[in-house]
Design a protein around this motif. Structure first.
Motif, short mmCIF file in Angstrom:
data_model
loop_
_atom_site.label_atom_id
_atom_site.label_comp_id
_atom_site.label_asym_id
_atom_site.label_seq_id
_atom_site.Cartn_x
_atom_site.Cartn_y
_atom_site.Cartn_z
N GLY A 159 70.55 32.24 -24.95
CA GLY A 159 70.03 32.80 -23.70
C GLY A 159 68.77 32.09 -23.25
N GLY A 160 67.86 31.81 -24.18
CA GLY A 160 66.63 31.08 -23.85
C GLY A 160 66.92 29.68 -23.33
N GLY A 161 67.89 29.02 -23.93
CA GLY A 161 68.27 27.68 -23.48
C GLY A 161 68.92 27.70 -22.11
N PHE A 162 69.75 28.72 -21.89
CA PHE A 162 70.44 28.83 -20.60
C PHE A 162 69.46 29.07 -19.46
CE2 PHE A 162 72.78 31.26 -17.38
CZ PHE A 162 73.83 30.38 -17.13
N PHE A 163 68.45 29.91 -19.69
CA PHE A 163 67.49 30.26 -18.65
C PHE A 163 66.20 29.46 -18.71
CE2 PHE A 163 70.03 34.19 -19.00
CZ PHE A 163 70.46 34.27 -17.70
N ASP B 252 64.92 27.93 -15.34
CA ASP B 252 64.45 28.98 -14.43
C ASP B 252 63.10 29.53 -14.86
OD1 ASP B 252 66.73 28.81 -12.87
OD2 ASP B 252 67.80 30.35 -14.02
N ILE B 253 62.92 29.73 -16.16
CA ILE B 253 61.65 30.24 -16.67
C ILE B 253 60.53 29.23 -16.43
CG2 ILE B 253 60.42 30.88 -18.79
CD1 ILE B 253 63.17 32.00 -19.80
N LEU B 254 60.79 27.95 -16.69
CA LEU B 254 59.78 26.91 -16.46
C LEU B 254 59.43 26.81 -14.98
CD1 LEU B 254 60.89 24.07 -18.88
CD2 LEU B 254 58.83 25.45 -19.02
N HIS B 255 60.44 26.87 -14.11
CA HIS B 255 60.18 26.80 -12.67
C HIS B 255 59.34 27.99 -12.21
CE1 HIS B 255 60.79 26.03 -8.45
NE2 HIS B 255 61.24 27.27 -8.29
N TRP B 256 59.63 29.18 -12.71
CA TRP B 256 58.88 30.37 -12.33
C TRP B 256 57.43 30.25 -12.75
CZ3 TRP B 256 56.44 34.46 -14.99
CH2 TRP B 256 56.10 35.54 -14.19
N PHE B 257 57.17 29.80 -13.99
CA PHE B 257 55.80 29.65 -14.45
C PHE B 257 55.06 28.54 -13.71
CE2 PHE B 257 56.97 32.03 -18.34
CZ PHE B 257 55.94 32.96 -18.30
N SER B 258 55.74 27.44 -13.38
CA SER B 258 55.06 26.34 -12.69
C SER B 258 54.71 26.70 -11.26
CB SER B 258 55.90 25.07 -12.73
OG SER B 258 57.08 25.24 -11.98
#
Length: 142
Positions: A15-19, A22-28
Motif C-alpha cells: 500500500g505504501g509503495g502504491f501510494f 501521491d504522498i510525496l506530491h501532497w507533501f511537496s
C-alpha cells in the motif's frame, strides 16, 4: 514472527509503495509556498503585465462585499475573462468569477470573496481569456 503479522507488513508495504508518489506530491505541494512577487496585486492603482492591465475600485476587498475589477486586455477577442483564485495563507478552495466585455472594450465584473477565520488573507490565481493568462492576487481584510 506470526503469519498474520507478516501478511499485515506485506499489505502495508504494498500500500505504501502504491501510494508513494501521491504522498510525496501532497507533501511537496503543502510545503512549497509560491512567491507573490510575480503576481499582479489588484488595487486602485493599475497593475500591468504583458500589455494587460488590471485595476479594482478599492485597495483591499472585504468578505462578502463586492469588489469591482476592470481589466484592459487589448489583444483578446474573447467576450469574457475568468478569474480563478485560491487562498494563500489557508486553503479555502477555489473561487471563479466572470468578467464581461463592456462597450469600451474592457472587461469588468464583481469579485465577492468568502468569509474566512483570519482578519486578513491574500487570494492568488489567474485571469484568463482561454488562450493567455495573467497572474494576479487580491488582498482581503475584515
Amino acid at each position: 514472527m506470526p503469519s498474520v503479522a507478516k501478511l499485515l507488513l506485506l499489505v502495508i508495504a504494498l500500500g505504501g509503495g502504491f501510494f508513494a508518489s501521491d504522498i510525496l506530491h501532497w507533501f511537496s505541494t503543502k510545503n512549497a509556498k509560491i512567491s507573490l512577487d510575480e503576481y499582479c496585486l489588484i488595487t486602485t492603482k493599475s497593475c500591468t503585465q504583458d500589455h494587460k492591465t488590471v485595476q479594482a475600485d478599492k485597495d483591499t476587498s472585504q468578505p462578502l462585499v463586492p469588489t469591482v475589477v476592470e481589466v484592459d486586455w487589448p489583444e483578446s477577442s474573447s467576450e469574457q475573462l475568468l478569474i480563478s483564485l485560491q487562498g494563500y495563507e489557508m486553503e479555502m478552495g477555489k473561487v471563479v468569477f466572470k468578467l464581461d466585455k463592456n462597450a469600451n472594450g474592457k472587461f469588468s465584473g464583481q469579485v465577492i470573496l468568502p468569509v474566512c477565520t483570519t482578519e486578513a488573507m491574500t487570494w492568488y490565481g489567474t485571469i484568463t481569456d482561454g488562450a493567455e493568462t495573467l497572474k494576479t492576487s487580491i488582498r482581503m481584510e475584515r
